[in-house]
Design an enzyme around this catalytic site. Sequence first.
Site, PDB file in Angstrom:
ATOM      1  N   ASP A 217       0.845  -1.205   0.000  1.00 55.69           N
ATOM      2  CA  ASP A 217       0.000   0.000   0.000  1.00 55.69           C
ATOM      3  C   ASP A 217       0.880   1.255   0.000  1.00 55.69           C
ATOM      4  O   ASP A 217       0.374   2.379  -0.055  1.00 55.69           O
ATOM      5  CB  ASP A 217      -1.004  -0.005   1.158  1.00 55.69           C
ATOM      6  CG  ASP A 217      -0.344  -0.100   2.514  1.00 55.69           C
ATOM      7  OD1 ASP A 217       0.901  -0.194   2.573  1.00 55.69           O
ATOM      8  OD2 ASP A 217      -1.074  -0.091   3.524  1.00 55.69           O
ATOM      9  N   SER A 218       2.222   1.060  -0.013  1.00 56.71           N
ATOM     10  CA  SER A 218       3.137   2.178  -0.266  1.00 56.71           C
ATOM     11  C   SER A 218       2.907   2.743  -1.665  1.00 56.71           C
ATOM     12  O   SER A 218       3.419   3.817  -1.990  1.00 56.71           O
ATOM     13  CB  SER A 218       4.595   1.739  -0.098  1.00 56.71           C
ATOM     14  OG  SER A 218       4.842   0.542  -0.816  1.00 56.71           O
TER      15      SER A 218
ATOM     16  N   ASP B 257      -1.047  -6.039  -0.122  1.00 51.54           N
ATOM     17  CA  ASP B 257      -1.513  -5.419   1.126  1.00 51.54           C
ATOM     18  C   ASP B 257      -3.016  -5.233   1.109  1.00 51.54           C
ATOM     19  O   ASP B 257      -3.572  -4.688   0.138  1.00 51.54           O
ATOM     20  CB  ASP B 257      -0.874  -4.031   1.289  1.00 51.54           C
ATOM     21  CG  ASP B 257       0.406  -4.065   2.094  1.00 51.54           C
ATOM     22  OD1 ASP B 257       0.570  -4.978   2.933  1.00 51.54           O
ATOM     23  OD2 ASP B 257       1.249  -3.177   1.885  1.00 51.54           O
TER      24      ASP B 257
ATOM     25  N   GLU C 201      -1.607  -5.552   8.539  1.00 57.06           N
ATOM     26  CA  GLU C 201      -0.804  -4.952   9.601  1.00 57.06           C
ATOM     27  C   GLU C 201      -1.468  -5.182  10.956  1.00 57.06           C
ATOM     28  O   GLU C 201      -2.686  -4.999  11.084  1.00 57.06           O
ATOM     29  CB  GLU C 201      -0.656  -3.442   9.370  1.00 57.06           C
ATOM     30  CG  GLU C 201       0.169  -3.107   8.137  1.00 57.06           C
ATOM     31  CD  GLU C 201       0.364  -1.605   7.942  1.00 57.06           C
ATOM     32  OE1 GLU C 201      -0.030  -0.818   8.833  1.00 57.06           O
ATOM     33  OE2 GLU C 201       0.907  -1.219   6.902  1.00 57.06           O
TER      34      GLU C 201
ATOM     35  N   GLU D 229       9.044  -4.250  10.633  1.00 54.70           N
ATOM     36  CA  GLU D 229       9.504  -2.967  10.090  1.00 54.70           C
ATOM     37  C   GLU D 229      10.075  -2.073  11.191  1.00 54.70           C
ATOM     38  O   GLU D 229       9.424  -1.830  12.220  1.00 54.70           O
ATOM     39  CB  GLU D 229       8.328  -2.254   9.380  1.00 54.70           C
ATOM     40  CG  GLU D 229       8.756  -0.928   8.756  1.00 54.70           C
ATOM     41  CD  GLU D 229       7.751  -0.372   7.750  1.00 54.70           C
ATOM     42  OE1 GLU D 229       6.746  -1.053   7.442  1.00 54.70           O
ATOM     43  OE2 GLU D 229       7.980   0.761   7.286  1.00 54.70           O
TER      44      GLU D 229
HETATM   45  O1  KIV Z   1       3.600  -1.142   1.636  1.00 50.91           O
HETATM   46  C1  KIV Z   1       4.787  -1.484   1.717  1.00 50.91           C
HETATM   47  O2  KIV Z   1       5.617  -1.153   0.862  1.00 50.91           O
HETATM   48  C2  KIV Z   1       5.193  -2.294   2.868  1.00 50.91           C
HETATM   49  C3  KIV Z   1       6.657  -2.560   3.036  1.00 50.91           C
HETATM   50  C4  KIV Z   1       7.335  -1.352   3.540  1.00 50.91           C
HETATM   51  C5  KIV Z   1       6.918  -3.735   3.874  1.00 50.91           C
HETATM   52  O3  KIV Z   1       4.388  -2.710   3.623  1.00 50.91           O
END
Ligand code: KIV
Length: 272
Positions: free
Chosen positions: A52-53, A91, A123, A190
């Site tokens: 979700d980044s 995610d 998460e 993380e």
């Molecule tokens: O969304 C993401 O990129 C992540 C990583 C930082 C593990 O959850």
Amino acid sequence: MSASAKEIKRVTTHVLHEMKNRGEKISMLTAYDYSMARIVDDSGIDIILVGDSASNVMAGHETTLPITLDQMIYHASSVVRAIHRCLVVVDLPFGSYQGNSKEALNSAIRIMKESGAHAVKLEGGREIKESVERILTAGIPVMGHLGLTPQSIYKFGTYVVRAKEEEEADRLIQDAHLLAESGCFAIVLEKIPAKLASRVAKEVKVPIIGIGAGQGVDGQVLVVHDMLGINNEFQPRFLRKYADLNQIIGDAVKQYIVDVKAKDFPNEKESY
Ligand code: KIV
């Protein structure tokens, strides 16, 4: 590509467990689109995370909170069309699973059905146990994520290192055990102290993938735009830059502009 990367036809959750057991490190990167996923998979990566980044690096939001389930499915299906070998984990976005295990299951089913991905990531620890267990009843593999959990950024208030104090560290260890016992096939840790992450990787049977969690874990993950130096705004201590694509792309674009303005592009060979 390493020898073992060539030998593995398809990375599965079972393959990842075998890698942990024989001490072979697991490589994981994010990707959000077809072209990048094709390069990353062809290079032999073990896991692509459709993180979700994407909310930050693809859409320019300040946090991961705004990205929607539909948008995650769009990114994930683009990635799935590109890959031949790696495991694709997606995610579950903010608001699609918290506090409601039925909604969590429905969100996970939509991701698997509409994108063709292989697993989902959530998460949290004890507070998402019920959701993890419910998703697993549908046969969907679940990856956990503890430590710095960006979807809770407004609760924590900062992106500093997590679990430095004993109480938070103890809670994280308990949560890691609980996620593994609930059936998570792997857990991301993380931005926590290396010593704590190493202890979790030793105690917990499932693969532990670190980001800012030191060397003593079973694998590493980075955001692909950060490690390729596309996005220069984010420079945490744990980030190693493997390229400076910001500079390379910028130089190429500048040269293209010069060539167009000078009527050098296209030349005769480039015309019909
Ligand atoms: O969304 C993401 O990129 C992540 C990583 C930082 C593990 O959850």
